[in-house]
Design an enzyme around this catalytic site. Structure first.
Site, PDB file in Angstrom:
ATOM      1  N   THR A  18       0.827  -1.210   0.000  1.00  0.00           N
ATOM      2  CA  THR A  18       0.000   0.000   0.000  1.00  0.00           C
ATOM      3  C   THR A  18       0.863   1.262   0.000  1.00  0.00           C
ATOM      4  O   THR A  18       0.709   2.148  -0.854  1.00  0.00           O
ATOM      5  CB  THR A  18      -0.909  -0.006   1.256  1.00  0.00           C
ATOM      6  OG1 THR A  18      -1.668  -1.212   1.257  1.00  0.00           O
ATOM      7  CG2 THR A  18      -1.847   1.186   1.278  1.00  0.00           C
ATOM      8  N   VAL A 137       4.009   7.986  12.381  1.00  0.00           N
ATOM      9  CA  VAL A 137       2.996   8.508  13.314  1.00  0.00           C
ATOM     10  C   VAL A 137       2.006   9.378  12.561  1.00  0.00           C
ATOM     11  O   VAL A 137       2.388  10.359  11.923  1.00  0.00           O
ATOM     12  CB  VAL A 137       3.642   9.331  14.453  1.00  0.00           C
ATOM     13  CG1 VAL A 137       2.571   9.821  15.428  1.00  0.00           C
ATOM     14  CG2 VAL A 137       4.697   8.514  15.182  1.00  0.00           C
ATOM     15  N   GLY A 139       0.279   9.008   9.841  1.00  0.00           N
ATOM     16  CA  GLY A 139       0.285   8.986   8.371  1.00  0.00           C
ATOM     17  C   GLY A 139       0.750  10.285   7.745  1.00  0.00           C
ATOM     18  O   GLY A 139       1.911  10.666   7.866  1.00  0.00           O
ATOM     19  N   LYS A 210       2.733   4.468  18.312  1.00  0.00           N
ATOM     20  CA  LYS A 210       2.845   5.861  17.854  1.00  0.00           C
ATOM     21  C   LYS A 210       2.993   6.832  19.023  1.00  0.00           C
ATOM     22  O   LYS A 210       3.797   7.761  18.967  1.00  0.00           O
ATOM     23  CB  LYS A 210       1.618   6.217  17.009  1.00  0.00           C
ATOM     24  CG  LYS A 210       1.580   5.453  15.678  1.00  0.00           C
ATOM     25  CD  LYS A 210       0.208   5.558  15.044  1.00  0.00           C
ATOM     26  CE  LYS A 210       0.140   4.846  13.713  1.00  0.00           C
ATOM     27  NZ  LYS A 210      -1.225   4.663  13.217  1.00  0.00           N
TER      28      LYS A 210
HETATM   29  P1  NDP Z   1       1.618  -3.927   2.860  1.00  0.00           P
HETATM   30  O1  NDP Z   1       1.396  -5.257   3.467  1.00  0.00           O
HETATM   31  O2  NDP Z   1       0.590  -3.389   1.945  1.00  0.00           O
HETATM   32  O3  NDP Z   1       3.001  -3.915   2.086  1.00  0.00           O
HETATM   33  C1  NDP Z   1       4.146  -4.607   2.501  1.00  0.00           C
HETATM   34  C2  NDP Z   1       4.819  -5.158   1.257  1.00  0.00           C
HETATM   35  O4  NDP Z   1       6.071  -5.716   1.626  1.00  0.00           O
HETATM   36  C3  NDP Z   1       4.003  -6.255   0.582  1.00  0.00           C
HETATM   37  O5  NDP Z   1       3.970  -6.038  -0.808  1.00  0.00           O
HETATM   38  C4  NDP Z   1       4.791  -7.517   0.926  1.00  0.00           C
HETATM   39  O6  NDP Z   1       4.658  -8.531  -0.029  1.00  0.00           O
HETATM   40  C5  NDP Z   1       6.199  -6.978   0.942  1.00  0.00           C
HETATM   41  N1  NDP Z   1       7.133  -7.822   1.653  1.00  0.00           N
HETATM   42  C6  NDP Z   1       6.906  -8.650   2.704  1.00  0.00           C
HETATM   43  N2  NDP Z   1       8.042  -9.259   3.066  1.00  0.00           N
HETATM   44  C7  NDP Z   1       9.002  -8.835   2.220  1.00  0.00           C
HETATM   45  C8  NDP Z   1      10.395  -9.121   2.070  1.00  0.00           C
HETATM   46  N3  NDP Z   1      11.035  -9.963   2.887  1.00  0.00           N
HETATM   47  N4  NDP Z   1      11.058  -8.529   1.075  1.00  0.00           N
HETATM   48  C9  NDP Z   1      10.435  -7.658   0.242  1.00  0.00           C
HETATM   49  N5  NDP Z   1       9.118  -7.344   0.331  1.00  0.00           N
HETATM   50  C10 NDP Z   1       8.424  -7.921   1.311  1.00  0.00           C
HETATM   51  O7  NDP Z   1       1.900  -2.914   4.060  1.00  0.00           O
HETATM   52  P2  NDP Z   1       1.684  -1.349   4.080  1.00  0.00           P
HETATM   53  O8  NDP Z   1       2.211  -0.741   2.847  1.00  0.00           O
HETATM   54  O9  NDP Z   1       0.295  -1.053   4.512  1.00  0.00           O
HETATM   55  O10 NDP Z   1       2.612  -0.958   5.329  1.00  0.00           O
HETATM   56  C11 NDP Z   1       4.008  -0.865   5.204  1.00  0.00           C
HETATM   57  C12 NDP Z   1       4.555  -0.216   6.473  1.00  0.00           C
HETATM   58  O11 NDP Z   1       4.002   1.084   6.589  1.00  0.00           O
HETATM   59  C13 NDP Z   1       4.195  -0.924   7.769  1.00  0.00           C
HETATM   60  O12 NDP Z   1       5.251  -0.778   8.674  1.00  0.00           O
HETATM   61  C14 NDP Z   1       2.968  -0.166   8.261  1.00  0.00           C
HETATM   62  O13 NDP Z   1       2.816  -0.237   9.658  1.00  0.00           O
HETATM   63  C15 NDP Z   1       3.354   1.234   7.841  1.00  0.00           C
HETATM   64  N6  NDP Z   1       2.252   2.158   7.667  1.00  0.00           N
HETATM   65  C16 NDP Z   1       1.179   1.813   6.893  1.00  0.00           C
HETATM   66  C17 NDP Z   1       0.168   2.705   6.674  1.00  0.00           C
HETATM   67  C18 NDP Z   1      -1.023   2.382   5.847  1.00  0.00           C
HETATM   68  O14 NDP Z   1      -1.920   3.228   5.759  1.00  0.00           O
HETATM   69  N7  NDP Z   1      -1.074   1.240   5.219  1.00  0.00           N
HETATM   70  C19 NDP Z   1       0.228   4.062   7.264  1.00  0.00           C
HETATM   71  C20 NDP Z   1       1.415   4.331   8.036  1.00  0.00           C
HETATM   72  C21 NDP Z   1       2.371   3.397   8.227  1.00  0.00           C
HETATM   73  P3  NDP Z   1       3.467  -9.616   0.172  1.00  0.00           P
HETATM   74  O15 NDP Z   1       2.213  -8.862   0.002  1.00  0.00           O
HETATM   75  O16 NDP Z   1       3.745 -10.590  -0.908  1.00  0.00           O
HETATM   76  O17 NDP Z   1       3.640 -10.165   1.554  1.00  0.00           O
HETATM   77  N1  HSE Z   2      -3.116   0.754  10.755  1.00  0.00           N
HETATM   78  C1  HSE Z   2      -2.760   2.113  10.907  1.00  0.00           C
HETATM   79  C2  HSE Z   2      -4.022   2.928  11.194  1.00  0.00           C
HETATM   80  C3  HSE Z   2      -2.086   2.622   9.663  1.00  0.00           C
HETATM   81  O1  HSE Z   2      -5.131   2.407  11.041  1.00  0.00           O
HETATM   82  O2  HSE Z   2      -3.889   4.077  11.601  1.00  0.00           O
HETATM   83  C4  HSE Z   2      -1.472   3.974   9.848  1.00  0.00           C
HETATM   84  O3  HSE Z   2      -0.403   3.919  10.710  1.00  0.00           O
END
Ligand code: NDP
Ligand code: HSE
Length: 445
Positions: A18, A137, A139, A210
């Protein structure tokens, strides 16, 4: 000197989910404006994701896509590693390896930093590299920058925030549309707000991560998630949301950190907030953080706390900061936790039993004379003062002929340990017919 003639800084992105996809897209779309701000181009030249075909489809040709994230970290052609995988496992190893290889790191991974931040920041300090975490923290809200730089003149007194979009979305959907908890959670997952393990959201753990980071920056203490009190929204009942409304409050999952005479409060729990406060009206996946500083007074930061491009906005802000600062002497950069590493404080984090706050109590009681007097008598004997009482007619609660009713009590401030004692005594009364609901109340005045 025309700085924008410098060669682009090269970024390796780990995890095209994402946030990774949002980061790539926003950087592509706004590259010209970003280059003019940063003073040089910022180019994602390598991407790692387990699903190479999906990542390739997202980035197109011209970017090297690999399955093994270690290849990115080890590449001599990469200046900044962006970790967007999440979790404590491989993400921790990759971040530490990137630092060891002398690369700057950007991460949105609050779980990693709240638990292992001390080790990671110390490693970065030793190597003279930056670990930037604006996206970790709230977003898209630039709260880290605000706390670390914009409010640097202040002695910060407290912070209270809606810092988990998933739970705020669930609470809003339950209140406004009468949706069931599970349905609202599924929708939050579909929209990409929830963590890979959504229990982190609904049990308050994500908000705990956070608020731990904000607390460290606000008060110059080490990150210590293990000392945070964390309670989620899974035990909230729809009737408490309704009763709170009748009393002029909304229920929000708040992350709170406060400087008090004995130390630092660090806690996450559902809280009644007066409905007239701006923060009580923050709905859906939106986040808001209130910061109270001695010089500035109260400030409020509001925006999207989750989702692909709002989070990408924060990741790219960090990339721009690094592009501007990476040639600066490390001693002249903004410290990771706002305070110089040798000037951190040893203020202790208080136990929840040491916290002073006010309460909403809901008791299911037998509808008979003297019940209220017994309950208020126990509270009075422990020095707990009552602010308001709402007693429902038995037939309003249970229908005609009902013999039990709901008693709702709002208290003034008291020590949590005292309230625990009072609740144990009240619960033991034969006329109290079900486990008592206790929700803390924050006036945020
Ligand atoms: P996702 O699960 O959407 O994305 C993570 C990606 O990393 C997936 O494509 C996954 O592949 C890939 N992945 C997993 N393991 C590996 C590896 N060993 N090597 C390479 N790629 C790998 O997570 P998000 O994008 O939602 O979140 C990412 C980070 O951002 C997290 O720490 C989350 O807490 C943080 N975050 C997220 C927010 C949100 O709104 N989503 C907001 C703020 C922070 P696969 O799908 O195949 O497992
Ligand atoms: N899972 C988190 C939330 C993503 O719902 O706020 C953003 O850090």
């Amino acid at each position: 000197m025309k700085s924008i003639n410098l060669s682009p800084i090269r970024v390796g992105l780990l995890g095209m989910g994402t946030v990774g996809t949002g980061t790539f897209n926003v950087l592509q779309r706004n590259q010209e404006e970003i280059r003019r701000r940063a003073g040089r181009g910022i180019e994602i030249t390598m991407v790692a994701d387990l699903d190479v075909a999906r990542a390739r489809a997202a980035v197109g040709d011209g970017v090297e896509v690999v399955a093994d994230a270690r290849k990115v970290v080890a590449s001599p052609d990469i200046d900044i590693v962006v970790e967007l995988i999440g979790g404590y496992g491989i993400a921790k190893a990759l971040v530490l390896e990137a630092i060891e290889a002398g690369k700057h790191v950007v991460t949105a991974n609050k779980a990693l930093l709240a638990v292992h931040g001390t080790e990671i920041f110390a490693a970065a300090h030793r190597k003279g590299v930056m670990v930037a975490f604006e996206a970790a923290v709230a977003g898209g809200i630039p709260i880290i920058k605000a706390l670390r730089e914009g409010l640097t003149a202040n002695s910060i007194q407290w912070i209270a925030g809606i810092i988990n979009g998933t739970t705020n979305f669930i609470l809003s959907e339950m209140r406004d549309k009468g949706l069931d908890f599970d349905v609202a959670l599924k929708e939050a997952q579909r929209l990409g707000y929830a963590e890979a393990d959504p229990s982190f959201d609904i049990e308050g753990v994500d908000a705990g991560h956070k608020v731990t980071l904000m607390s460290a920056i606000a008060f110059g203490i080490p990150v210590q998630f293990d000392k945070a009190y964390v309670e989620g929204i899974t035990n909230l009942a729809a009737q408490d949301i309704r009763y709170a409304e009748q009393l002029g409050y909304r229920i929000k999952l708040l992350g709170i950190t406060k400087r008090v005479a004995k130390g630092i409060e660090l806690r996450v729990h559902p809280s009644l907030v007066p409905a007239k406060r701006l923060i009580a009206n923050v709905e859906g996946a939106m986040n808001a953080v209130v910061v109270q500083g001695d010089a500035v007074g109260t400030t409020l930061y509001y925006g999207k706390g989750a989702g692909s491009e709002p989070t990408a906005s924060a990741v790219i802000a960090d990339l721009v900061d690094i592009a501007r600062l990476h040639t600066a002497d490390p001693g002249h950069r903004v410290p990771h936790l706002a305070f110089q590493p040798d000037a951190m404080s040893d203020l202790s984090v208080l136990l929840m039993s040491e916290v002073v706050t006010s309460y909403y109590l809901r008791l299911k009681v037998a509808d008979e004379a003297g019940v209220l007097a017994k309950v208020t008598g126990i509270l009075a004997s422990l020095g707990i003062s009552i602010d308001a009482v709402l007693q429902r007619e038995a037939d309003e609660v249970g229908g005609e002929g009902a013999t039990q009713t709901d008693l709702i009590i709002l208290t003034h401030d008291c020590l949590e340990a005292r309230m625990n004692e009072a609740l144990a005594e009240i619960q033991a009364l034969p006329t109290v017919l079900a486990p008592i609901t206790r929700i803390r109340k924050e006036e945020l005045a």
